[in-house]
Design an enzyme around this catalytic site. Structure first.
Site: not given
Length: 425
Positions: A211, A213, A232
């Site tokens: 993403g 951020i 992960e």
């Protein structure tokens, strides 16, 4: 000789699917498209077969219940491919924490057959599950596998190696992996990232998702030293940190020097980067996401996103407006692991508003129907573009004040009024 005996045609998979079978499929690029095409084409000859999968990449008719009980989809994390079908009541969703999915699949399904994509076999007779280890790799040697061997699947190392003797058969294909496009980074993303980076010390081990951020955070970490990665999901953002030497894993407790992950999703650049890269260890999710394993790191930094936070600190990260959007994934796994880690820190990030500034994402109470992904007791820091609210060990009144302080300014008076009505202030 054995390799040639195991070479099959796509339709041969049907001989391995009995009535009432539970088929397990990896998430994202581990999904064997050609095999699934065959199964779907013959769906009406099947009986009470279920396909268990997280985050599928391709929308399919069985997800929409078009084959009734002959072939049904069971999801463990909604993606864009299946979200509408679930909301329409056409398939099922199993609540879970990501690290528990292997156990759930072992104990709550028959695990009749695992169908997965893999890299070409090496000279020793081993295939690699490539971009994935996830829950699938936990079944190696314990359940039958039928592989779709893709020439374009990168070879990776770790706990995702499967020998030709451990499979029922394989087919060969050649098609590109799906790309995950890099999102546009906004000024709000940069502001959030800059506030987190100040709290990440040299030598920390970081978990970061996909993403805007996480990608923004990368740009601010270039002056850090001796970082490790235990995450992960490995995405494109990590490449720059690794190649620049910011990440060397020298101070990690779990597999020092290795980048530890359970699946990769990004661009072709990422897939080329992980191909035969001995520095990357693909491990099963019940290892990578186990809070007890995560907690062994001396300074674990967990960074995840949410959609709504209430005054108690409850984070609704899998629903929007009270309707299901995804699932829990590994957010709570890493939130708990970071809290038990010596000097660990957890950050939950969100923009202060939604719908072009019309709605505050910091709320007095969560919307009706919202699912709490990370509980109030597990949230450490909440971050918006307006600051960082430290919630760990804070009273409800303190939490409320700190969260209002990082809400968008135009909503702060209204939020304060609602807090007093609730008796929080």
């Amino acid at each position: 000789m054995l390799l040639e005996l195991k070479r099959k045609k796509p339709e041969d998979v049907l001989e391995l699917i009995k009535d009432g079978a539970d088929l397990i499929v990896p998430l994202a690029n581990g999904e064997p498209s050609t095999i699934l095409d065959v199964i779907e084409e013959h769906a009406m000859s099947l009986s009470n077969v279920r396909i268990h999968q997280m985050h599928p990449l391709r929308e399919r008719k069985y997800m929409w219940g078009e084959y009734g009980n002959n072939l049904r989809h069971v999801s463990y994390f909604l993606s864009g491919a299946v979200r509408k079908a679930y909301l329409a009541g056409k398939c099922d969703l199993v609540p879970n924490h990501f690290h528990e999915v292997p156990k759930l699949m072992r104990t709550k399904t028959k695990a009749s057959l695992i169908i997965a994509q893999a890299s070409p076999v090496d000279e020793h007779g081993y295939f690699s599950l490539g971009t994935n280890a996830d829950y699938t790799s936990t079944f190696i040697g314990k359940a039958p596998f039928f592989l779709e061997v893709n020439k374009q699947m990168p070879r990776t190392y770790g706990g995702n190696q499967i020998h030709v003797s451990q499979i029922e058969g394989y087919i060969e294909v050649d098609y590109p992996l799906a790309d995950a496009k890099n999102p546009v980074i906004t000024e709000e993303d940069k502001q959030i990232a800059s506030q987190i980076v100040d709290r990440i010390p040299n030598g920390a081990t970081i978990q970061m998702g996909i993403g805007a951020i996480p990608n923004a955070i990368v740009a601010f970490l270039q002056n850090h030293k001796h970082l490790g990665i235990h995450t992960e999901l490995l995405s494109d953002g990590a490449i720059e940190l690794i190649e620049s030497g910011v990440v060397d894993g020298s101070q990690k407790m779990n597999l020092p020097g290795k980048i530890v992950t359970t699946f990769c999703l990004g661009s072709k650049t990422l897939y080329d980067f992980i191909d035969q890269n001995g520095g990357i260890e693909m491990m099963p999710v019940d290892y990578v996401n186990d809070p007890r394993v995560i907690a062994k790191e001396d300074c674990m930094i967990s960074m995840n996103a949410t959609t709504d936070v209430d005054f108690l600190g409850q984070c609704a990260s899998e629903t929007i407006g009270g309707k299901y959007y995804s699932s829990s994934g590994g957010q709570a796994d890493f939130a708990r692991g970071a809290l038990f880690s010596k000097n660990g820190k957890g950050f939950i990030c969100l923009h202060s508003t939604a719908k072009n500034g019309e709605i505050s994402r910091i709320k007095p109470q969560l919307s009706v129907g919202s699912a709490v992904t990370t509980s109030k007791n597990d949230v450490d820091h909440v971050v918006t573009e307006y600051g960082v609210a430290e919630l760990r060990g804070a009273t409800i009144a303190e939490r409320t004040k700190r969260l209002i302080a990082i809400a968008h300014p135009k909503f702060r008076d209204e939020l304060t009024f609602e807090a007093r009505k609730l008796g929080f202030l």
